[in-house]
Write a protein that holds these residues in place. Structure first.
Motif, PDB file in Angstrom:
ATOM      1  N   UNK A  88      19.623 -11.086  24.564  1.00  0.00           N
ATOM      2  CA  UNK A  88      19.097  -9.805  24.085  1.00  0.00           C
ATOM      3  C   UNK A  88      18.225  -9.210  25.184  1.00  0.00           C
ATOM      4  N   UNK A  89      18.477  -7.961  25.534  1.00  0.00           N
ATOM      5  CA  UNK A  89      17.712  -7.311  26.606  1.00  0.00           C
ATOM      6  C   UNK A  89      16.227  -7.233  26.257  1.00  0.00           C
ATOM      7  N   UNK A  90      15.378  -7.468  27.257  1.00  0.00           N
ATOM      8  CA  UNK A  90      13.944  -7.245  27.091  1.00  0.00           C
ATOM      9  C   UNK A  90      13.652  -5.832  27.593  1.00  0.00           C
ATOM     10  N   UNK A  91      13.491  -4.890  26.650  1.00  0.00           N
ATOM     11  CA  UNK A  91      13.344  -3.482  27.024  1.00  0.00           C
ATOM     12  C   UNK A  91      12.036  -3.261  27.775  1.00  0.00           C
ATOM     13  N   UNK A  92      10.939  -3.763  27.234  1.00  0.00           N
ATOM     14  CA  UNK A  92       9.663  -3.734  27.953  1.00  0.00           C
ATOM     15  C   UNK A  92       8.819  -4.953  27.588  1.00  0.00           C
ATOM     16  N   UNK A  93       8.391  -5.011  26.312  1.00  0.00           N
ATOM     17  CA  UNK A  93       7.582  -6.161  25.877  1.00  0.00           C
ATOM     18  C   UNK A  93       8.016  -6.566  24.476  1.00  0.00           C
ATOM     19  N   UNK A  94       9.330  -6.718  24.295  1.00  0.00           N
ATOM     20  CA  UNK A  94       9.835  -7.021  22.955  1.00  0.00           C
ATOM     21  C   UNK A  94      10.388  -8.436  22.826  1.00  0.00           C
ATOM     22  N   UNK A  95      10.070  -9.317  23.806  1.00  0.00           N
ATOM     23  CA  UNK A  95      10.595 -10.684  23.738  1.00  0.00           C
ATOM     24  C   UNK A  95      10.071 -11.427  22.511  1.00  0.00           C
ATOM     25  N   UNK A  96       8.868 -11.067  22.020  1.00  0.00           N
ATOM     26  CA  UNK A  96       8.315 -11.718  20.826  1.00  0.00           C
ATOM     27  C   UNK A  96       9.212 -11.488  19.612  1.00  0.00           C
ATOM     28  N   UNK A  97       9.891 -10.317  19.558  1.00  0.00           N
ATOM     29  CA  UNK A  97      10.801 -10.014  18.445  1.00  0.00           C
ATOM     30  C   UNK A  97      12.195 -10.581  18.719  1.00  0.00           C
ATOM     31  N   UNK A  98      12.616 -10.585  19.999  1.00  0.00           N
ATOM     32  CA  UNK A  98      13.950 -11.084  20.352  1.00  0.00           C
ATOM     33  C   UNK A  98      14.163 -12.526  19.903  1.00  0.00           C
TER      34      UNK A  98
END
Length: 403
Positions: free
Chosen positions: A161-171
């Protein structure tokens, strides 16, 4: 009598003039149909630039209405009529093949005729993957690698899943949930939740739709690339959480998981008494033993006196849970004898001792202290463990590295 062989219909009329009109319409349809099935521009489509993971809005007007994707450069434009953004783009850049992102129909612009060609099915499938029941039931029995259009091989479901900016916590949460078979199977088949009715103006059902779309993209065996962008899913999260969780700012995975599961449960029509696909998979129950503690500054006599009152007696309550929070033992402060700081390890069984019904732990609130014990009374089909690694104090956030 006018015979229109291409349309496979016969029209009878005594009026010669009207016959002429019908014949013209018939010929017009025949011409249009001929172009539809023999569009000369199909070889200009560039599948390597097509990306349908982003919000379906026009790159010029920023409108969601009547949006077309240019299949040559991958950009989105509104409308296809004269002076529309898609029409202007087709004339200006000689890009001729467009896909309506809502109706899934293909058009040639500026000539403005529909293209009907079976070679375009792979494009519509990437935009909107669909899964039949036999396919879904066989997903866990196959470990076959598939080749994406860009040449990379991947295993459906095990997709980045792409990390758009700081969304790795949701990914991490979205990826974990996408690999829970009963939950995945429910969301892969849109028919399961399409008929759920929500009150007018309720936006929370958008979460269900976007999560279903993301699930189908993650498990798509005919992807153009071996990664997926959760852009539309996370935009729904930002909107439905009223910006509590964002794409541009790091959030807490456990907070997101808790909010997301409860939001999905409610959007699917679930309540405290009525189950949903979320509670069927993850909800268990526990018994909580809680005892209020006297203030530590009191004298032993005062403490003893308070412990005899009803307020300080042990109380037992029943509670449901969707995940269990596990506590790690504190990391050692000092190095070992070889001057190396070994990363400590602890068996999972040990930290699960928190829920054995006899291990007591003190919990402090702003005013009061409680001694609590937890005993699991019903296990769900799937358990989610959240291991707390971070502790905050006045100066910094500390991470516990225990394995």
């Amino acid at each position: 009598m006018v015979s229109l062989k291409r349309e496979n219909i016969e029209l009878e009329d005594d009026d010669d003039e009207e016959e002429g009109v019908v014949a013209k319409v018939g010929r017009g349809r025949a011409e249009e149909d001929l172009r539809s099935r023999h569009c000369p521009y199909l070889d200009t489509i560039n599948r390597s630039v097509l990306d349908f993971d982003f919000e379906k809005l026009c790159s010029i007007s920023l409108s969601h209405i009547n949006v077309y994707a240019c299949l040559i450069c991958g950009k989105y434009f509104q409308g296809r009529g004269l002076k529309s953004h898609a029409y202007t783009h087709s004339v200006q850049f000689t890009h001729h093949v467009f896909l309506n992102l809502h109706t899934l129909k293909f058009y040639c612009l500026p000539d403005n005729y529909e293209i009907i060609d079976s070679s375009l099915e792979d494009v519509t499938y990437v935009l909107k993957p669909t899964f039949a029941r036999p396919h879904i039931s066989g997903l866990d029995k196959q470990g076959k690698l598939y080749r994406a259009y860009d040449g990379t091989t991947y295993l459906p479901g095990i997709v980045g899943l792409n990390n758009i900016k700081a969304n790795d916590y949701a990914n991490v949460v979205l990826q974990a949930l996408s690999n829970v078979p009963p939950l995945r199977n429910y969301f892969l088949e849109e028919e399961n939740y399409r008929g759920i009715r929500r009150p007018p103006g309720d936006i929370m059902f958008l979460l269900v739709q976007r999560f279903g779309e993301l699930m189908r993209k993650l498990w798509n065996p005919r992807n153009f690339k071996a990664h997926v962008s959760p852009h539309e899913m996370l935009q729904a999260v930002v909107l439905c959480s009223k910006k509590t969780f964002q794409i541009t700012k790091q959030g807490d995975s456990v907070d997101f998981l808790s909010w997301f599961l409860n939001a999905l449960h409610n959007a699917l029509g679930g309540t405290k008494k009525k189950p949903s696909s979320i509670t069927n998979v993850f909800q268990g129950s526990m018994r909580i033993f809680s005892k209020k503690l006297p203030h530590p500054d009191l004298t032993p006599e005062e403490k003893e006196e308070l412990l005899l009152t009803e307020e300080y007696q042990e109380k037992i309550s029943e509670s449901t849970f969707l995940y269990l929070t596990l506590d790690l033992p504190t990391a050692p402060l000092y190095k070992d004898e070889k001057e190396q700081l070994i990363i400590p390890q602890v068996p999972l069984f040990n930290i699960l001792g928190k829920f054995n019904g006899s291990t007591e732990k003190e919990y402090k609130t702003y005013k009061e202290n409680f001694l609590k014990k937890f005993q699991l009374t019903k296990l769900p089909p799937y358990l989610i463990f959240c291991i707390k690694r971070f502790t905050k104090n006045n100066f910094f956030v500390e991470k516990n590295p225990t394995i």
